[in-house]
Motif scaffolding. Structure first.
Motif, mmCIF file in Angstrom:
data_model
loop_
_atom_site.group_PDB
_atom_site.id
_atom_site.type_symbol
_atom_site.label_atom_id
_atom_site.label_comp_id
_atom_site.label_asym_id
_atom_site.label_seq_id
_atom_site.Cartn_x
_atom_site.Cartn_y
_atom_site.Cartn_z
ATOM 1 N N GLN A 1 -4.493 1.023 10.139
ATOM 2 C CA GLN A 1 -5.052 0.384 8.937
ATOM 3 C C GLN A 1 -6.532 0.684 8.732
ATOM 4 O O GLN A 1 -7.108 0.285 7.716
ATOM 5 C CB GLN A 1 -4.775 -1.121 8.970
ATOM 6 C CG GLN A 1 -3.331 -1.475 8.583
ATOM 7 C CD GLN A 1 -2.295 -1.065 9.614
ATOM 8 O OE1 GLN A 1 -2.603 -0.817 10.776
ATOM 9 N NE2 GLN A 1 -1.052 -0.973 9.188
ATOM 10 N N GLY B 1 -5.158 -5.417 3.357
ATOM 11 C CA GLY B 1 -5.827 -6.594 2.821
ATOM 12 C C GLY B 1 -4.828 -7.691 2.532
ATOM 13 O O GLY B 1 -3.636 -7.546 2.797
ATOM 14 N N ALA C 1 2.865 -2.052 6.206
ATOM 15 C CA ALA C 1 2.499 -0.809 6.890
ATOM 16 C C ALA C 1 3.096 0.410 6.195
ATOM 17 O O ALA C 1 4.253 0.402 5.779
ATOM 18 C CB ALA C 1 2.988 -0.877 8.331
ATOM 19 N N SER D 1 2.307 -16.098 -1.524
ATOM 20 C CA SER D 1 3.525 -16.774 -1.073
ATOM 21 C C SER D 1 3.357 -17.199 0.387
ATOM 22 O O SER D 1 2.755 -16.481 1.174
ATOM 23 C CB SER D 1 4.721 -15.840 -1.235
ATOM 24 O OG SER D 1 4.430 -14.615 -0.636
ATOM 25 N N HIS E 1 -4.541 4.735 2.751
ATOM 26 C CA HIS E 1 -3.876 3.580 3.355
ATOM 27 C C HIS E 1 -4.910 2.466 3.552
ATOM 28 O O HIS E 1 -5.926 2.676 4.215
ATOM 29 C CB HIS E 1 -3.261 4.011 4.700
ATOM 30 C CG HIS E 1 -2.440 2.958 5.367
ATOM 31 N ND1 HIS E 1 -2.076 3.014 6.677
ATOM 32 C CD2 HIS E 1 -1.915 1.801 4.900
ATOM 33 C CE1 HIS E 1 -1.354 1.954 6.994
ATOM 34 N NE2 HIS E 1 -1.245 1.199 5.925
HETATM 35 P P1 ADP Z 1 2.090 -12.142 0.747
HETATM 36 O O1 ADP Z 1 1.603 -13.079 1.824
HETATM 37 O O2 ADP Z 1 2.648 -12.796 -0.446
HETATM 38 O O3 ADP Z 1 2.890 -10.986 1.289
HETATM 39 P P2 ADP Z 1 -0.336 -10.601 0.582
HETATM 40 O O4 ADP Z 1 -0.223 -9.410 -0.255
HETATM 41 O O5 ADP Z 1 -1.571 -11.379 0.529
HETATM 42 O O6 ADP Z 1 0.792 -11.507 0.149
HETATM 43 O O7 ADP Z 1 -0.016 -10.173 2.075
HETATM 44 C C1 ADP Z 1 -0.993 -9.878 3.007
HETATM 45 C C2 ADP Z 1 -0.365 -9.398 4.275
HETATM 46 O O8 ADP Z 1 0.267 -8.137 4.088
HETATM 47 C C3 ADP Z 1 -1.340 -9.170 5.394
HETATM 48 O O9 ADP Z 1 -1.668 -10.358 6.067
HETATM 49 C C4 ADP Z 1 -0.583 -8.182 6.284
HETATM 50 O O10 ADP Z 1 0.325 -8.845 7.134
HETATM 51 C C5 ADP Z 1 0.212 -7.380 5.294
HETATM 52 N N1 ADP Z 1 -0.453 -6.087 5.015
HETATM 53 C C6 ADP Z 1 -1.273 -5.789 4.007
HETATM 54 N N2 ADP Z 1 -1.660 -4.503 4.052
HETATM 55 C C7 ADP Z 1 -1.067 -3.961 5.141
HETATM 56 C C8 ADP Z 1 -1.059 -2.665 5.744
HETATM 57 N N3 ADP Z 1 -1.732 -1.647 5.241
HETATM 58 N N4 ADP Z 1 -0.337 -2.509 6.866
HETATM 59 C C9 ADP Z 1 0.368 -3.520 7.402
HETATM 60 N N5 ADP Z 1 0.423 -4.758 6.877
HETATM 61 C C10 ADP Z 1 -0.289 -4.982 5.759
#
Ligand code: ADP
Length: 540
Positions: free
Chosen positions: A355, A323, A301, A182, A320
């Motif tokens: 992370q 990605g 997070a 999205s 944790h």
């Molecule tokens: P969407 O953009 O639809 O939310 P994604 O699942 O691809 O789909 O989202 C990726 C984003 O989620 C990352 O760029 C980051 O900002 C956030 N994210 C993913 N894992 C973590 C984490 N462990 N801690 C903080 N933010 C995270």
């Protein structure tokens, strides 16, 4: 060394050969169904063969609108197995976005769960490329539908050959899968996964210092199979011969808790909001959680308090990870290093809430306007990643130019990196709060608030402010038992010792629920919209 092509079909072939008795378990409307990998293999071969018979060709996109269950797993392997591309579609997006995605990917056939049929009926006249619909129903007969031509999954399967040989003359860099992520504004963006990327990412999930998916695991991916391939778990779990416990259509926290108990799940994974919902169910019910040794959590997070509850109260390792859809998704993974074991409990938790370090096989750097930032845990910059399971473009999309530059994926995540190489996400670029020319991390504030025993969920957003440009405002959902006896002052004084004064939220707004995105993250856009006149209204 031999230049052998890494193909998705080889993962299933391995399970058929070496783990034919291991099972995939799916709670379906008609009851729990169990299939061995031998059966899944035959059914998948039948499906590949049937797809060829209805005219699906190599590189055609095969769309799925489905929950996590064995039939979806079969399409996961049948489409790439005959050279086509598995396109998982997020059923929680708006109908307009779903139409856009199907037309943009030019899906030839759609596999649809029975409960999602009304949605497809609604949009069918807008679909430009779809030539056939397959309904994944348990019933003998097809439900009533205006879709055409339409097949019942099980009947379609019967037209296929169970001895079908998966095609092998495929370049490992050819597309095997596809998923749209999205976007904050505008249409979703398509990410194409290659055979090679999926295979290498599956290896990464098996590493002892990441998720360590193995044969003796009973893996339950709560994360939907339409969200970054359920983080690749179905591919890895099949390859390594793990038992798979699928949550099935329209699962609830109660169903998840029951499945964990009854099917003795050892590893599960989902976004923080679902992990919180699971904890709530455990607190309210009486479940046996003893089989579960690890929970994989990412997507946003992970609050420190949640990590603590899983680990200390339930004795479940909290894995944790960080990605994106663009990174397949596993990119960084948080584990303490061997020489950090004597840190205090508090310091350990602080580390685990970060992370983590880069997964082997990838490269990264953190840059600001001047170049690469210091590894000092303080300097902020944008995280850039490259590697064999990182996308190098958005499918037929102009926005490729912004996100992919000089061979790097620009993640849009603002991070710090410390002396150990551990990254800490402060925010997405668009969610950082700019107050009087300085940045405030909403993620840090959220984590601090969620560590309060009365807080169920907290999301902090930037609200326009006449003097400071933006100020943080916290949106908080209290646990039921605390609703009448916790005030905003209580929460603010709880977090006051943790932050500089100007970081503290100017206000705390209590809510019944925080709006969520289609993949279960806090929908900050909606909160910002809701609160945009907050300070103006306050000063009236
Ligand atoms: P969407 O953009 O639809 O939310 P994604 O699942 O691809 O789909 O989202 C990726 C984003 O989620 C990352 O760029 C980051 O900002 C956030 N994210 C993913 N894992 C973590 C984490 N462990 N801690 C903080 N933010 C995270």
């Amino acid at each position: 060394m031999m230049n052998v092509q890494l193909l998705v079909s080889s993962l299933l072939e391995h399970a058929e050969k070496f783990f034919p008795k291991k099972e995939v378990i799916s709670p379906m409307p008609s009851g729990i169904v169990r299939h061995t990998y031998a059966e899944i293999g035959k059914r998948t071969r039948q499906l590949s063969s049937a797809l060829e018979k209805i005219g699906i060709q190599r590189e055609d996109r095969v769309g799925t609108l489905a929950w996590n269950h064995n039939r979806h797993l079969e399409v996961y392997f049948a489409a790439p197995g005959m050279g086509a591309v598995l396109h998982t579609i997020n059923i929680r997006l708006s109908p307009e976005h779903i139409v856009y995605i199907i037309n943009h990917a030019e899906d030839k056939v759609l596999f649809i769960d029975e409960d999602i049929l009304p949605l497809v009926e609604l949009i069918k006249d807008h679909l430009k490329s779809v030539e056939a619909f397959v309904i994944m129903t348990d019933k003998e007969e097809l439900p009533e539908t205006t879709l055409e031509p339409v097949y019942s999954y099980e009947k379609l399967l019967q037209t296929g050959d169970e001895a079908y040989q998966f095609v092998k003359d495929i370049d490992e860099n050819a597309p095997a899968g596809m998923c749209y992520t999205s976007a904050t504004t505008g249409n979703p963006k398509g990410v194409v996964y290659s055979h090679r990327g999926i295979v290498l990412h599956s290896y990464a999930l098996g590493l002892a210092d990441t998720v360590g998916v193995s044969e003796n695991d009973r893996v339950m991916p709560i994360v939907p199979m339409f969200h970054a391939n359920a983080w690749g778990l179905p591919f890895a779990a099949t390859w390594f011969g793990s038992t798979q416990v699928m949550p099935g259509p329209r699962f609830t926290p109660k169903i998840l808790a029951q499945l964990i108990e009854e099917e003795k799940v050892t590893k599960t994974g989902g976004v923080p909001t679902i992990c919180l919902a699971l904890l709530k169910e455990w607190e309210e019910g009486n479940y046996d959680t003893s089989s579960l040794n690890a929970i994989l959590c990412g997507g946003s997070a992970a609050p420190r308090g949640m990590i603590q509850t899983f680990e200390q109260k339930y004795n479940i390792s909290f894995l944790h990870a960080y990605g994106m859809t663009e990174t397949s998704p596993l990119a960084t993974f948080s584990r303490l290093k061997s020489y950090q074991m004597d840190l205090s409990q508090e310091d350990k938790l602080d580390e685990r809430a970060k992370q983590g370090i880069l997964v082997p096989g990838l490269e990264f750097k953190v840059i600001d306007g001047q170049g690469e930032v210091e590894w000092d845990g303080k300097s902020m910059g944008e995280l850039l990643i490259k590697g064999p399971w990182i996308a190098d473009e958005y499918y037929k999309d102009e926005r490729t130019k912004e996100a992919f530059q000089d061979g790097w994926l620009h993640t849009g995540d603002v991070v710090t990196i410390d002396e150990e190489g551990v990254i800490k996400i402060l925010d997405r670029t668009k969610d950082l709060i700019k107050s009087g020319g300085e940045w405030i991390s909403s993620v840090d504030l959220e984590n601090a608030l969620m560590a309060h025993e009365a807080v169920f969920e907290a999301s902090v957003v930037a609200v326009p402010h006449a003097e400071w440009q933006e100020r943080p405002v916290a949106c908080v959902v209290l646990k039921d038992s605390y609703k009448d006896n916790v005030t905003k002052e209580d929460l603010l004084s709880f977090i006051t010792p943790m932050f500089a004064k100007w970081w503290l939220p100017d206000d705390v707004v209590f809510m019944e629920e925080i709006p969520k995105t289609s993949v279960g993250k806090f929908l900050k856009r909606a909160l910002r919209e809701k609160l945009k006149d907050h300070f103006a209204a306050e000063s009236l």
